[in-house]
Scaffold this active site. Structure first.
Site, mmCIF file in Angstrom:
data_model
loop_
_atom_site.group_PDB
_atom_site.id
_atom_site.type_symbol
_atom_site.label_atom_id
_atom_site.label_comp_id
_atom_site.label_asym_id
_atom_site.label_seq_id
_atom_site.Cartn_x
_atom_site.Cartn_y
_atom_site.Cartn_z
ATOM 1 N N ARG A 164 38.705 27.045 13.216
ATOM 2 C CA ARG A 164 37.471 27.382 12.469
ATOM 3 C C ARG A 164 37.517 28.825 11.945
ATOM 4 O O ARG A 164 36.533 29.546 11.961
ATOM 5 C CB ARG A 164 36.220 27.202 13.345
ATOM 6 C CG ARG A 164 35.952 25.796 13.805
ATOM 7 C CD ARG A 164 35.643 24.851 12.646
ATOM 8 N NE ARG A 164 35.166 23.563 13.127
ATOM 9 C CZ ARG A 164 35.962 22.549 13.465
ATOM 10 N NH1 ARG A 164 37.277 22.672 13.381
ATOM 11 N NH2 ARG A 164 35.444 21.404 13.879
ATOM 12 N N SER A 238 28.185 21.455 13.793
ATOM 13 C CA SER A 238 28.225 22.267 15.017
ATOM 14 C C SER A 238 27.701 23.668 14.713
ATOM 15 O O SER A 238 28.198 24.331 13.802
ATOM 16 C CB SER A 238 29.661 22.407 15.531
ATOM 17 O OG SER A 238 30.216 21.147 15.794
ATOM 18 N N GLU A 333 29.354 29.261 14.681
ATOM 19 C CA GLU A 333 30.266 28.759 13.640
ATOM 20 C C GLU A 333 29.624 28.889 12.254
ATOM 21 O O GLU A 333 30.276 29.212 11.263
ATOM 22 C CB GLU A 333 30.619 27.290 13.899
ATOM 23 C CG GLU A 333 31.524 26.728 12.815
ATOM 24 C CD GLU A 333 31.667 25.220 12.805
ATOM 25 O OE1 GLU A 333 32.174 24.665 13.789
ATOM 26 O OE2 GLU A 333 31.272 24.600 11.797
HETATM 27 P P1 FAD Z 1 28.848 26.402 2.262
HETATM 28 O O1 FAD Z 1 27.937 26.165 3.405
HETATM 29 O O2 FAD Z 1 28.253 26.340 0.898
HETATM 30 O O3 FAD Z 1 29.568 27.813 2.447
HETATM 31 C C1 FAD Z 1 30.169 28.180 3.662
HETATM 32 C C2 FAD Z 1 30.780 29.582 3.527
HETATM 33 O O4 FAD Z 1 31.871 29.550 2.605
HETATM 34 C C3 FAD Z 1 29.800 30.623 2.971
HETATM 35 O O5 FAD Z 1 30.048 31.857 3.612
HETATM 36 C C4 FAD Z 1 30.136 30.707 1.485
HETATM 37 O O6 FAD Z 1 29.830 31.954 0.912
HETATM 38 C C5 FAD Z 1 31.652 30.459 1.519
HETATM 39 N N1 FAD Z 1 32.147 29.776 0.297
HETATM 40 C C6 FAD Z 1 31.732 28.581 -0.199
HETATM 41 N N2 FAD Z 1 32.453 28.260 -1.289
HETATM 42 C C7 FAD Z 1 33.347 29.274 -1.483
HETATM 43 C C8 FAD Z 1 34.356 29.515 -2.465
HETATM 44 N N3 FAD Z 1 34.612 28.677 -3.481
HETATM 45 N N4 FAD Z 1 35.067 30.667 -2.362
HETATM 46 C C9 FAD Z 1 34.843 31.535 -1.345
HETATM 47 N N5 FAD Z 1 33.894 31.361 -0.404
HETATM 48 C C10 FAD Z 1 33.147 30.236 -0.482
HETATM 49 N N6 FAD Z 1 32.997 21.318 9.690
HETATM 50 C C11 FAD Z 1 34.177 21.037 10.278
HETATM 51 O O7 FAD Z 1 35.097 21.868 10.277
HETATM 52 N N7 FAD Z 1 34.391 19.846 10.909
HETATM 53 C C12 FAD Z 1 33.455 18.882 10.965
HETATM 54 O O8 FAD Z 1 33.673 17.818 11.546
HETATM 55 C C13 FAD Z 1 32.186 19.144 10.348
HETATM 56 N N8 FAD Z 1 31.196 18.224 10.413
HETATM 57 C C14 FAD Z 1 29.993 18.509 9.838
HETATM 58 C C15 FAD Z 1 28.985 17.535 9.917
HETATM 59 C C16 FAD Z 1 27.742 17.770 9.354
HETATM 60 C C17 FAD Z 1 26.667 16.708 9.459
HETATM 61 C C18 FAD Z 1 27.493 18.991 8.674
HETATM 62 C C19 FAD Z 1 26.159 19.242 8.029
HETATM 63 C C20 FAD Z 1 28.485 19.965 8.598
HETATM 64 C C21 FAD Z 1 29.753 19.731 9.190
HETATM 65 N N9 FAD Z 1 30.780 20.689 9.149
HETATM 66 C C22 FAD Z 1 32.002 20.403 9.714
HETATM 67 C C23 FAD Z 1 30.557 22.009 8.529
HETATM 68 C C24 FAD Z 1 30.756 22.023 6.977
HETATM 69 O O9 FAD Z 1 30.671 20.746 6.439
HETATM 70 C C25 FAD Z 1 32.082 22.643 6.587
HETATM 71 O O10 FAD Z 1 32.198 23.947 7.096
HETATM 72 C C26 FAD Z 1 32.274 22.714 5.059
HETATM 73 O O11 FAD Z 1 33.580 23.102 4.741
HETATM 74 C C27 FAD Z 1 31.286 23.646 4.397
HETATM 75 O O12 FAD Z 1 31.421 23.480 3.005
HETATM 76 P P2 FAD Z 1 30.265 23.879 2.003
HETATM 77 O O13 FAD Z 1 30.834 23.748 0.609
HETATM 78 O O14 FAD Z 1 29.038 23.138 2.265
HETATM 79 O O15 FAD Z 1 30.102 25.419 2.374
HETATM 80 N N1 EPU Z 2 29.797 16.018 25.112
HETATM 81 C C1 EPU Z 2 28.818 16.093 26.080
HETATM 82 N N2 EPU Z 2 27.544 15.727 25.731
HETATM 83 C C2 EPU Z 2 27.241 15.267 24.490
HETATM 84 C C3 EPU Z 2 28.254 15.197 23.502
HETATM 85 C C4 EPU Z 2 29.534 15.587 23.845
HETATM 86 O O1 EPU Z 2 29.054 16.464 27.222
HETATM 87 O O2 EPU Z 2 26.067 14.940 24.265
HETATM 88 C C5 EPU Z 2 31.175 16.377 25.500
HETATM 89 C C6 EPU Z 2 32.017 15.126 25.706
HETATM 90 O O3 EPU Z 2 32.724 15.270 26.911
HETATM 91 C C7 EPU Z 2 32.993 15.142 24.539
HETATM 92 C C8 EPU Z 2 33.069 16.626 24.199
HETATM 93 O O4 EPU Z 2 31.782 17.153 24.483
HETATM 94 O O5 EPU Z 2 34.247 14.672 24.915
HETATM 95 C C9 EPU Z 2 33.433 16.892 22.742
HETATM 96 O O6 EPU Z 2 32.487 16.236 21.905
HETATM 97 P P1 EPU Z 2 32.886 15.721 20.428
HETATM 98 O O7 EPU Z 2 34.124 14.912 20.476
HETATM 99 O O8 EPU Z 2 31.659 15.131 19.817
HETATM 100 O O9 EPU Z 2 33.278 17.015 19.648
HETATM 101 P P2 EPU Z 2 32.778 18.524 19.675
HETATM 102 O O10 EPU Z 2 33.774 19.357 20.387
HETATM 103 O O11 EPU Z 2 31.369 18.631 20.127
HETATM 104 C C10 EPU Z 2 34.122 19.134 17.552
HETATM 105 C C11 EPU Z 2 33.886 19.851 16.269
HETATM 106 C C12 EPU Z 2 33.222 18.938 15.256
HETATM 107 C C13 EPU Z 2 34.134 17.746 15.009
HETATM 108 C C14 EPU Z 2 34.353 17.019 16.331
HETATM 109 C C15 EPU Z 2 35.347 15.884 16.196
HETATM 110 C C16 EPU Z 2 33.684 22.205 16.787
HETATM 111 C C17 EPU Z 2 32.782 23.374 16.903
HETATM 112 N N3 EPU Z 2 33.100 21.042 16.487
HETATM 113 O O12 EPU Z 2 32.843 18.849 18.109
HETATM 114 O O13 EPU Z 2 33.099 19.669 14.041
HETATM 115 O O14 EPU Z 2 33.568 16.857 14.069
HETATM 116 O O15 EPU Z 2 34.888 17.951 17.309
HETATM 117 O O16 EPU Z 2 36.626 16.394 16.040
HETATM 118 O O17 EPU Z 2 34.886 22.344 16.951
HETATM 119 C C18 EPU Z 2 31.667 21.167 12.872
HETATM 120 O O18 EPU Z 2 32.567 22.019 12.980
HETATM 121 O O19 EPU Z 2 30.590 21.391 12.260
HETATM 122 C C19 EPU Z 2 31.848 19.855 13.487
HETATM 123 C C20 EPU Z 2 30.901 18.914 13.476
#
Ligand code: FAD
Ligand code: EPU
Length: 337
Positions: A164, A238, A333
């Site tokens: 991240r 997250s 994050e």
């Molecule tokens: P924004 O929120 O618009 O911007 C994020 C940052 O990047 C800001 O600081 C902005 O200034 C900068 N930025 C944006 N575009 C540019 C550009 N073109 N050039 C330079 N800087 C820029 N993330 C994960 O890693 N794994 C996940 O599984 C995951 N699951 C998610 C699930 C949900 C339901 C949600 C809501 C979010 C999740 N995220 C996850 C977080 C998010 O989707 C990612 O971080 C995504 O890449 C953000 O993209 P965005 O375009 O919306 O960024």
């Molecule tokens: N867990 C609990 N309670 C809960 C849910 C989860 O104890 O209610 C424990 C479980 O043991 C589970 C562990 O947490 O095994 C990990 O949970 P999960 O697999 O849902 O993933 P996470 O670590 O919580 C990360 C990323 C997510 C990504 C998932 C899947 C980060 C900060 N978050 O979540 O990314 O989608 O793994 O790979 O690394 C994001 O970055 O925004 C994001 C959603």
């Protein structure tokens, strides 16, 4: 490109926070970006680059210019027998890019299905999910440098990718606008099925000989069960990172908390922050309009008209209790603006 004044940012961030931007513009082309960013007068600053707004928490009105990046385009720029290089415009929707690659049979991005946001933002925090990170398929990206007012290409090594993390979130925060990103995909995909319950989901789908389309479907199904849909309830995924600690600190923690959930991370240990937050009693809790999601406590939610400071207050209370109970500091994050 139109520069509008006093625009509500509520439709432009997945937390659904209602703040205003003094100026707002949507860039549909590279020329738009360079024209605006290259000539912005002092009284229009600061400049905030906005993608899909899915990793941002607005804590107050934005006093300068918000430029939303909406520049589309997916192009194959090179291919050989085994590999294809695909370039995406920064404003291309991330999941549309993943679907395009999966539909063509090119492997590498399928585990990153259904992550919200723009393709151009994917390198900023090196998005990751289900055992894969964006850096695994990343080839290079092109930027506009707000200091030199010129273009610069970054190789993978120059981006400093980590969990991240990248230089665009650290040393170069706010300096470079990512214009496009090129990925290197495999024509003979290698499947990554070891994380969590991917295999179990594939079995439920009766996908006996799965391909990348099955993996994409399995991941979309798992994610839609676990993670809240921002269209229904505001959130930014997250809120915190999973803490990465040294093996010795982990051994000590395990003595006191034998059930602690962890994963190996290179030479270190990654702790499941969701587990620690749940142990502190926060799962499903609500303070005013801000809440902790009921199936994924790492995700903070906006139950209605929450403000940025309300979400911040909740996040501070969670951070304090996790630190008090486990002696571990949670790092945010989400980008706080
Ligand atoms: P924004 O929120 O618009 O911007 C994020 C940052 O990047 C800001 O600081 C902005 O200034 C900068 N930025 C944006 N575009 C540019 C550009 N073109 N050039 C330079 N800087 C820029 N993330 C994960 O890693 N794994 C996940 O599984 C995951 N699951 C998610 C699930 C949900 C339901 C949600 C809501 C979010 C999740 N995220 C996850 C977080 C998010 O989707 C990612 O971080 C995504 O890449 C953000 O993209 P965005 O375009 O919306 O960024
Ligand atoms: N867990 C609990 N309670 C809960 C849910 C989860 O104890 O209610 C424990 C479980 O043991 C589970 C562990 O947490 O095994 C990990 O949970 P999960 O697999 O849902 O993933 P996470 O670590 O919580 C990360 C990323 C997510 C990504 C998932 C899947 C980060 C900060 N978050 O979540 O990314 O989608 O793994 O790979 O690394 C994001 O970055 O925004 C994001 C959603």
């Amino acid at each position: 490109m139109q520069l509008r004044e006093e625009i509500s940012l509520k439709p432009f961030n997945t937390f659904g926070i209602d703040v205003r931007a003094r100026f707002f513009a949507e860039a549909l082309t590279e020329e738009d970006i360079i024209k605006l960013a290259g000539n912005l007068r002092e009284d229009y600053l600061p400049l905030l680059i906005l993608g899909g707004g899915s990793n941002i928490l607005f804590t107050k009105d934005f006093p300068g210019t918000v430029m939303k990046i909406s520049m589309k385009g997916i192009h194959v720029i090179k291919e050989d027998e085994d590999t294809v290089w695909v370039k995406a415009g920064a404003g291309e929707n991330w999941d549309d890019l993943v679907k395009f690659c999966v539909d063509n049979g090119w492997g590498g991005l399928e585990n990153l299905s259904a992550i919200p946001g723009n393709a151009g933002t994917s390198p900023v925090q090196n998005i990751g999910a289900y055992g894969v990170e964006m850096k695994d398929t990343f080839f290079e990206l092109e930027t506009f440098d707000l200091e030199s007012k010129g273009k610069k290409i970054f190789s993978k090594e120059e981006c400093g990718f980590g969990y991240r993390e990248s230089i665009f979130k650290l040393k170069y925060k706010g300096r470079f606008i990512i214009l496009n990103v090129t990925f290197r995909l495999l024509k003979k995909p290698v499947l990554h099925l070891d994380y969590g319950n991917i295999r179990e989901e594939l079995t439920l789908m009766t996908a006996d000989h799965p391909g990348i389309a099955d993996v994409r479907e399995a991941i979309c199904r798992i994610r839609s069960r676990k993670l809240p849909d921002p269209a229904v309830i505001g959130n930014a995924g997250s809120f915190f990172k999973n803490p990465v600690i040294l093996p010795q600190q982990f051994e000590n923690l395990k003595q006191s908390f034998p059930g602690i959930v962890s994963f190996p991370q290179d030479e270190k240990i990654k702790l499941a922050a969701a587990w620690m937050i749940e142990q502190c009693g926060w799962k499903g809790k609500r303070i005013g309009n801000a809440g902790v999601h009921s199936t994924q406590p790492l995700v903070l939610v906006n139950h209605g008209n929450a403000t940025g400071p309300e979400i911040m207050q909740l996040s501070s209370a969670i951070r304090d209790s996790v630190q008090e109970k486990f002696g571990v500091v949670l790092e945010t994050e989400v980008n706080l603006i």
